[in-house]
Design an enzyme around this catalytic site. Structure first.
Site, PDB file in Angstrom:
ATOM      1  N   LEU A  19       0.807  -0.827   0.249  1.00 33.83           N
ATOM      2  CA  LEU A  19       0.047   0.102  -0.280  1.00 33.83           C
ATOM      3  C   LEU A  19       1.154   1.305  -0.060  1.00 33.83           C
ATOM      4  CD1 LEU A  19      -2.372  -1.103   2.807  1.00 33.83           C
ATOM      5  CD2 LEU A  19      -2.444  -2.229   0.055  1.00 33.83           C
ATOM      6  N   ASP A  38      11.660   3.181   4.878  1.00 36.18           N
ATOM      7  CA  ASP A  38      11.514   1.926   5.097  1.00 36.18           C
ATOM      8  C   ASP A  38      12.463   1.234   6.003  1.00 36.18           C
ATOM      9  OD1 ASP A  38       9.029   0.616   3.560  1.00 36.18           O
ATOM     10  OD2 ASP A  38      10.644  -0.806   4.226  1.00 36.18           O
ATOM     11  N   TYR A 155      -2.431  -7.584  16.473  1.00 39.30           N
ATOM     12  CA  TYR A 155      -3.127  -6.729  14.633  1.00 39.30           C
ATOM     13  C   TYR A 155      -4.355  -6.042  15.187  1.00 39.30           C
ATOM     14  CZ  TYR A 155      -3.230  -5.353  10.272  1.00 39.30           C
ATOM     15  OH  TYR A 155      -3.475  -4.326   9.376  1.00 39.30           O
TER      16      TYR A 155
END
Ligand SMILES: NC(=O)c1ccc[n+]([C@@H]2O[C@H](COP(=O)([O-])OP(=O)(O)OC[C@H]3O[C@@H](n4cnc5c(N)ncnc54)[C@H](O)[C@@H]3O)[C@@H](O)[C@H]2O)c1
Length: 248
Positions: A19, A38, A155
């Site tokens: 994404l 990242d 999560y």
């Protein structure tokens, strides 16, 4: 209608793939300059090389010191002006049962998915506040609404926390001209999701009113909207991009 973000400086965390990379592509096509952040610097550099106006930066969002270094570097490279922060980096964890989640796994998922966006919003949000403009977009998840489909408790908790984080920052930063919103993607075809579905796609598609799985570009378009002047009077919202599988 084409959205023009020329002159805007944007951070996308987790921009090396999935994404995040779709957001980087969409932003650069709209004329913005993008800091592609990242933990996987090799993949970040390879992705940044594909797009005009994208530069790769290494940062481990689990590590507050790494974020401090990034903040300093971006302040120098972008003359202290970040217009838009997209908190996208995250770990998708498909832990089968709650009994098997270790403290280490819990901490890692919460730290990357929730504390990372908090710390990034804290430092870059403070700069935006001082300047009196900016936008922050956080990536939550369908899991936050429905308790997750196959993902772990850690999560789901991290992504529900993102909604609280978004609304809290929206209240704190609204008076300073800053919009803070979230996008909650449904099942979107990135590498970890493809690996997980592995041949069972039809099962999931049957439950989606629009009868297809999400593509990274579907999410990137929603992020683009929330980054643009078209959403200037929207703050604290959670924009669902899920094909109708859950209607808020
Ligand atoms: N794909 C989906 O179906 C889906 C659905 C809902 C929400 N989301 C969320 O969207 C975001 C992106 O997911 P994706 O599907 O593109 O995953 P992905 O694994 O393809 O990409 C995640 C990126 O984040 C980076 N990253 C991971 N840990 C990091 C760290 N500590 N510091 C810096 N970067 C780090 C990875 O290296 C990777 O490039 C995540 O927050 C995820 O939870 C995804």
């Amino acid at each position: 209608m084409k959205i023009d973000l020329s002159g805007k400086n944007i951070i996308v965390t987790g921009g090396a793939r999935g994404l995040g990379r779709a957001c980087v592509q969409t932003f650069t096509e709209s004329g913005a300059r993008v800091a592609l952040v990242d933990i996987d610097f090799k993949a970040a550099r390879e992705s940044a090389a594909r797009y005009d106006r994208a530069t790769a930066y290494a940062c481990d969002l689990e590590d507050p010191d790494s974020l401090k270094v990034l903040h300093q570097k971006l302040s120098d490279d972008f003359d202290g002006r970040i217009d838009i922060l997209v908190n996208n980096a995250g770990i998708i964890s498909y832990a089968k049962d709650f009994e098997s989640i270790s403290v280490r796994e819990w901490d890692q998922v919460i730290n990357v998915n929730l504390r990372g966006p908090f710390l990034a919003s804290q430092v870059f949000g403070a700069d935006m506040k001082a300047r009196g403009s900016g936008k922050i977009i956080n990536i939550s998840s369908l899991a936050a609404h429905i308790g997750g489909i196959d993902v772990g408790v850690h999560y789901t908790t991290s992504k529900a926390g993102i909604i609280g984080l978004t609304r809290s920052f929206a209240k704190k930063l609204g008076p300073f001209g800053i919009n803070v919103n979230a996008v909650a993607p449904g099942i979107t075809l990135t590498e970890p999701v493809k690996r997980h579905l592995a041949g069972r796609e039809a099962e999931y598609i049957a439950a989606i009113p629009l009868r297809r799985l999400g593509q990274p570009e579907d999410v990137a378009q929603a992020v683009l909207f929330l980054s643009s002047a078209m959403s200037d009077y929207i703050t604290g919202c959670v924009l669902d991009v899920n094909g109708g599988i859950y209607m808020n």
